[in-house]
Design a protein around this motif. Structure first.
Motif, PDB file in Angstrom:
ATOM      1  N   SER A 206       0.867  -1.112   0.034  1.00 17.71           N
ATOM      2  CA  SER A 206       0.242  -0.012   0.079  1.00 17.71           C
ATOM      3  C   SER A 206       0.858   1.331  -0.112  1.00 17.71           C
ATOM      4  O   SER A 206       2.000   1.259   0.577  1.00 17.71           O
ATOM      5  N   TRP A 207       0.233   2.291  -0.720  1.00 16.08           N
ATOM      6  CA  TRP A 207       1.009   3.455  -0.645  1.00 16.08           C
ATOM      7  C   TRP A 207       0.470   4.531   0.639  1.00 16.08           C
ATOM      8  O   TRP A 207      -0.464   4.740   0.507  1.00 16.08           O
ATOM      9  N   ASN A 208       1.543   4.992   1.521  1.00  9.69           N
ATOM     10  CA  ASN A 208       1.149   5.894   2.359  1.00  9.69           C
ATOM     11  C   ASN A 208       1.553   7.211   2.481  1.00  9.69           C
ATOM     12  O   ASN A 208       2.895   7.072   1.919  1.00  9.69           O
ATOM     13  N   GLU A 209       1.101   8.136   2.731  1.00 10.36           N
ATOM     14  CA  GLU A 209       1.717   9.292   2.515  1.00 10.36           C
ATOM     15  C   GLU A 209       2.666   9.746   3.596  1.00 10.36           C
ATOM     16  O   GLU A 209       2.525   9.378   4.649  1.00 10.36           O
ATOM     17  N   ARG A 210       3.959  10.249   3.101  1.00  5.11           N
ATOM     18  CA  ARG A 210       5.109  10.319   3.907  1.00  5.11           C
ATOM     19  C   ARG A 210       5.174  11.871   4.467  1.00  5.11           C
ATOM     20  O   ARG A 210       5.358  11.938   5.561  1.00  5.11           O
ATOM     21  N   ASN A 246      11.142  11.826   8.883  1.00  6.37           N
ATOM     22  CA  ASN A 246       9.984  12.874   8.129  1.00  6.37           C
ATOM     23  C   ASN A 246      10.249  14.213   8.604  1.00  6.37           C
ATOM     24  O   ASN A 246       9.324  15.155   8.328  1.00  6.37           O
ATOM     25  N   SER A 247      11.359  14.623   9.037  1.00  8.91           N
ATOM     26  CA  SER A 247      11.940  16.022   9.022  1.00  8.91           C
ATOM     27  C   SER A 247      12.027  16.623   7.647  1.00  8.91           C
ATOM     28  O   SER A 247      12.506  15.800   6.690  1.00  8.91           O
ATOM     29  N   PHE A 248      11.700  17.890   7.489  1.00  8.73           N
ATOM     30  CA  PHE A 248      11.749  18.462   6.266  1.00  8.73           C
ATOM     31  C   PHE A 248      12.881  19.670   6.151  1.00  8.73           C
ATOM     32  O   PHE A 248      13.017  20.276   7.043  1.00  8.73           O
ATOM     33  N   HIS A 249      13.410  19.603   4.950  1.00  9.40           N
ATOM     34  CA  HIS A 249      14.792  20.585   4.779  1.00  9.40           C
ATOM     35  C   HIS A 249      14.589  21.164   3.550  1.00  9.40           C
ATOM     36  O   HIS A 249      14.416  20.545   2.412  1.00  9.40           O
ATOM     37  N   GLU A 250      14.459  22.652   3.379  1.00  7.18           N
ATOM     38  CA  GLU A 250      14.466  23.323   2.197  1.00  7.18           C
ATOM     39  C   GLU A 250      16.057  23.463   1.837  1.00  7.18           C
ATOM     40  O   GLU A 250      16.640  24.279   2.901  1.00  7.18           O
ATOM     41  N   LEU A 251      16.434  23.262   0.723  1.00  4.61           N
ATOM     42  CA  LEU A 251      17.742  23.037   0.400  1.00  4.61           C
ATOM     43  C   LEU A 251      18.153  24.129  -0.384  1.00  4.61           C
ATOM     44  O   LEU A 251      19.422  24.643  -0.462  1.00  4.61           O
ATOM     45  N   TYR A 252      17.290  24.715  -1.436  1.00  7.89           N
ATOM     46  CA  TYR A 252      17.604  25.229  -2.673  1.00  7.89           C
ATOM     47  C   TYR A 252      16.511  25.961  -3.188  1.00  7.89           C
ATOM     48  O   TYR A 252      15.372  25.333  -3.088  1.00  7.89           O
ATOM     49  N   GLU A 253      16.546  27.458  -3.700  1.00  7.02           N
ATOM     50  CA  GLU A 253      15.381  27.870  -4.384  1.00  7.02           C
ATOM     51  C   GLU A 253      15.788  28.872  -5.494  1.00  7.02           C
ATOM     52  O   GLU A 253      16.440  29.708  -4.948  1.00  7.02           O
TER      53      GLU A 253
END
Length: 317
Positions: A206-210, A246-253
């Motif tokens: 099954s596919w689970n939202e990460r 599940n920690s989130f990191h913005e790396l580049y924009e």
């Protein structure tokens, strides 16, 4: 696509570039059609897909030959599904490689209920059926992805079973996972949502939202390492990382469209975007890592990009 220190990127019009660990070289594709994806597992075994049913194969010496795909549909992705090399694209196109011949993949799909009883059947090439999936943008080892959250997965009785990820999903835009390590298979959507494949004795596969809320844009490409860390690039020029916790990191924009990302590890990554941009994350100085814009030789002038396509054949500029 990266094979150790050998990196290939493709684009339009008919662009193929190769990096040998030292420098970039433009290779002759023998075509001017938009090229959409590249996959391989070694020299001489690299494949490129493109519009008009284009499939190219590397000769291993910098040359490319066109293979007969058996379709004129725009092809968007090439890779491994259940051990077979497949190419997928528009108008329900699914091609599978056997030896040196591409042929149509099986086209019968079952729809099952929660008890796994078949409640409906349709065919991927029947555009009159209400269940018809217009395009298949991507594939991974355990699934072929499509519009409206659709995923075609292995069925015990026929070729395919239709699954869906739900919750505001329109297009599953990209996938990652070349081997049978279940947790290493991920998909992402045009709504910025990320799903990971899992297995349980109760639910099976099954596919689970990460992790999704911070993506907030169309995810065009994802790369997954052996630790199930995910890097994602978006249509607004962002590169984000989601760690196994599940920690989130913005790396580049930079605000410019990015189409794909891949690498050999978390310290050697390549993101590609509009107008031939290649952004490389690597060790710039001893002990210092960062993103660096790389220059491609013989790149057509920007005016040549009067029509820029995303990997689905849609004009984006």
């Amino acid at each position: 696509m990266c094979i150790r220190d050998s990196v290939y990127i493709v684009g339009q019009p008919g662009l193929i570039y190769h990096y040998d660990g030292t420098s970039w070289t433009r290779q002759d594709a023998g075509t001017q059609v938009p090229l959409t994806d590249v996959w391989g597992d070694g020299p001489g075994n690299v494949y490129v897909t493109g519009h008009g049913g284009t499939i190219l194969r590397s000769s291993g010496d910098g040359g490319w030959s066109r293979m007969e795909s058996g379709t004129t549909a725009n092809l968007f992705d090439v890779g491994i599904y259940q051990g077979d090399i497949m190419a997928v694209g528009r108008d329900g196109a699914m091609r599978v490689l056997s030896g040196s011949t591409w042929s149509a993949a099986p086209n019968e799909v079952y729809i099952r209920d929660a008890q796994q009883t078949v409640v409906d059947t349709f065919y991927t090439d029947d555009d009159e059926d209400e269940n018809y999936i217009e395009s298949f943008p991507s594939l991974c080892y355990y699934g072929v992805t499509g519009a409206d959250g659709a995923i075609l997965m292995d069925d015990p009785e026929t070729a395919w079973q239709l699954r869906r990820v739900t919750g505001g999903v329109e297009w599953v835009t990209c996938a990652a996972g070349d081997d049978d390590r279940i947790s290493g298979n991920f998909i992402a959507t045009d709504g910025g949502r990320l799903f990971q494949l899992s297995f349980s004795d109760v639910d099976g596969l099954s596919w689970n939202e990460r992790y999704s809320p911070a993506l907030e844009a169309t995810v065009y490409g994802i790369y997954v390492d052996q630790a199930d860390t995910v890097w994602a690039v978006t249509n607004d020029g962002r590169i984000n990382r989601v760690d196994p916790d599940n920690s989130f990191h913005e790396l580049y924009e930079d605000g410019l469209i990015l189409f794909d990302i891949w690498g050999t590890s978390g310290t050697n990554l390549y993101a590609v975007g509009i107008e031939g941009r290649v952004i490389h994350f690597h060790e710039i100085n001893p002990g210092e890592y960062g993103w660096e814009l790389e220059e491609l030789p013989d790149l057509p002038e920007a005016k040549s990009y009067a029509a820029v396509y995303d990997k689905f054949g849609v004009l984006v500029q």
